[in-house]
Write a protein that holds these residues in place. Sequence first.
Motif, PDB file in Angstrom:
ATOM      1  N   TYR A  65      41.552  86.343  79.124  1.00  0.00           N
ATOM      2  CA  TYR A  65      41.023  86.798  79.236  1.00  0.00           C
ATOM      3  C   TYR A  65      40.758  87.338  77.521  1.00  0.00           C
TER       4      TYR A  65
ATOM      5  N   GLY B  14      34.619  94.523  84.511  1.00  0.00           N
ATOM      6  CA  GLY B  14      34.796  95.318  85.793  1.00  0.00           C
ATOM      7  C   GLY B  14      34.111  95.321  86.310  1.00  0.00           C
TER       8      GLY B  14
ATOM      9  N   ILE C 200      43.419  95.482  90.184  1.00  0.00           N
ATOM     10  CA  ILE C 200      43.981  95.361  88.817  1.00  0.00           C
ATOM     11  C   ILE C 200      44.138  93.473  88.994  1.00  0.00           C
TER      12      ILE C 200
ATOM     13  N   ASP D 112      38.349 100.801  89.442  1.00  0.00           N
ATOM     14  CA  ASP D 112      39.192 100.812  88.056  1.00  0.00           C
ATOM     15  C   ASP D 112      38.401 100.019  86.999  1.00  0.00           C
TER      16      ASP D 112
ATOM     17  N   PHE E 287      37.575 100.300  83.327  1.00  0.00           N
ATOM     18  CA  PHE E 287      37.647  99.393  82.093  1.00  0.00           C
ATOM     19  C   PHE E 287      36.550  99.865  81.021  1.00  0.00           C
ATOM     20  N   ASN E 288      35.805 100.204  82.311  1.00  0.00           N
ATOM     21  CA  ASN E 288      34.275 100.038  81.330  1.00  0.00           C
ATOM     22  C   ASN E 288      34.339 100.904  80.471  1.00  0.00           C
TER      23      ASN E 288
ATOM     24  N   SER F 272      35.986 100.357  77.472  1.00  0.00           N
ATOM     25  CA  SER F 272      35.867  98.722  76.319  1.00  0.00           C
ATOM     26  C   SER F 272      34.503  99.619  76.243  1.00  0.00           C
TER      27      SER F 272
ATOM     28  N   ARG G  99      43.552  97.327  78.364  1.00  0.00           N
ATOM     29  CA  ARG G  99      43.193  97.599  78.847  1.00  0.00           C
ATOM     30  C   ARG G  99      42.882  98.080  80.309  1.00  0.00           C
ATOM     31  N   TRP G 100      43.622  97.021  81.206  1.00  0.00           N
ATOM     32  CA  TRP G 100      43.656  96.961  82.261  1.00  0.00           C
ATOM     33  C   TRP G 100      45.094  97.602  82.903  1.00  0.00           C
TER      34      TRP G 100
ATOM     35  N   VAL H  30      44.387 101.253  82.737  1.00  0.00           N
ATOM     36  CA  VAL H  30      43.956 101.298  84.122  1.00  0.00           C
ATOM     37  C   VAL H  30      44.928 101.646  85.351  1.00  0.00           C
TER      38      VAL H  30
END
Length: 241
Positions: free
Chosen positions: A92, A103, A116, A171, A175-176, A179, A197-198, A201
């Motif tokens: 990550y 994503g 995820i 998802d 996520f995007n 971001s 971030r995940w 989500v």
Amino acid sequence: MVRYFLLLLALISILVVSIAGLRGCKTSRPPIEIFPDMVRQDKVKAQVPSNFFADGRGAREHVAGTVPLGYSQPECSGGCDAKMGSPYNAVYFSGKEDYANTGKNSGAGTNWGTGIPFTVAMSTLERGRERYQIQCAVCHGATGAGNGIATKYGLVGVANLQQQRLRDMSDGEIFNTISNGKNTMLGYGATIQVPDRWAIVAYIRALQRSQNATINDVPADQRAAFQGTNAASATTTPAKP
Ligand code: HEC
């Protein structure tokens, strides 16, 4: 008498010259400060060199292993190694162009992926709830209904995360949005780490489900408690916003 007059004249002349006559003179000496307090003091200013340190830099490097106060990595129970093929951190914080970091399904290019990219444990959702409440709830509201406190102060156009379009959204696309932002929403990629971030989500999915639950979501042996007076309305899906 004249003597006194001349003395007075001399004194007045000195006074006038000392007050008015030196105006405009330049001096490199520091001004006289009666009570300097802490106006001037030895300190390191941001982005300025310093002779105090051997390397001449005012700014110091963080001590190795420093983490922000109160920070803890979300738990990753089991599945991440198998799914991602490498340890959690390495994946990550790599800045790679893979699904976990963008994503988007790698290879397919522009297609948003879904799921995820690590096993979601209860601790993931708790982490997600904490992060959501810190970063998102001010605008999107505690349940995601788009009615956070900022909207009461005039922020318009905040998306309702409960709407069907966002429930259907993959998802990866959410996520995007976290971001990089979307339209009038700024991106939070710089302040929220990838695993968080995940986790957010995943928590949004829990929020969406919580507002659209049916009696079938209640474990069978506990349904009796809900099948009292409003059993009929509980079995139907609530109207979608
Ligand atoms: C400063 C207010 C604000 C904050 C904080 C905020 N958002 Fe938003 N968000 C918005 C606004 C405004 C929109 C609507 C943007 C548009 O489409 O015009 C939006 C839209 C969205 C959308 C829908 C995007 C789409 O494709 O329509 C998602 C999903 C979303 N936000 C998630 C989040 C998450 C998750 C967080 C926390 C990390 C967050 N937002 C934090 C204001 C905010």
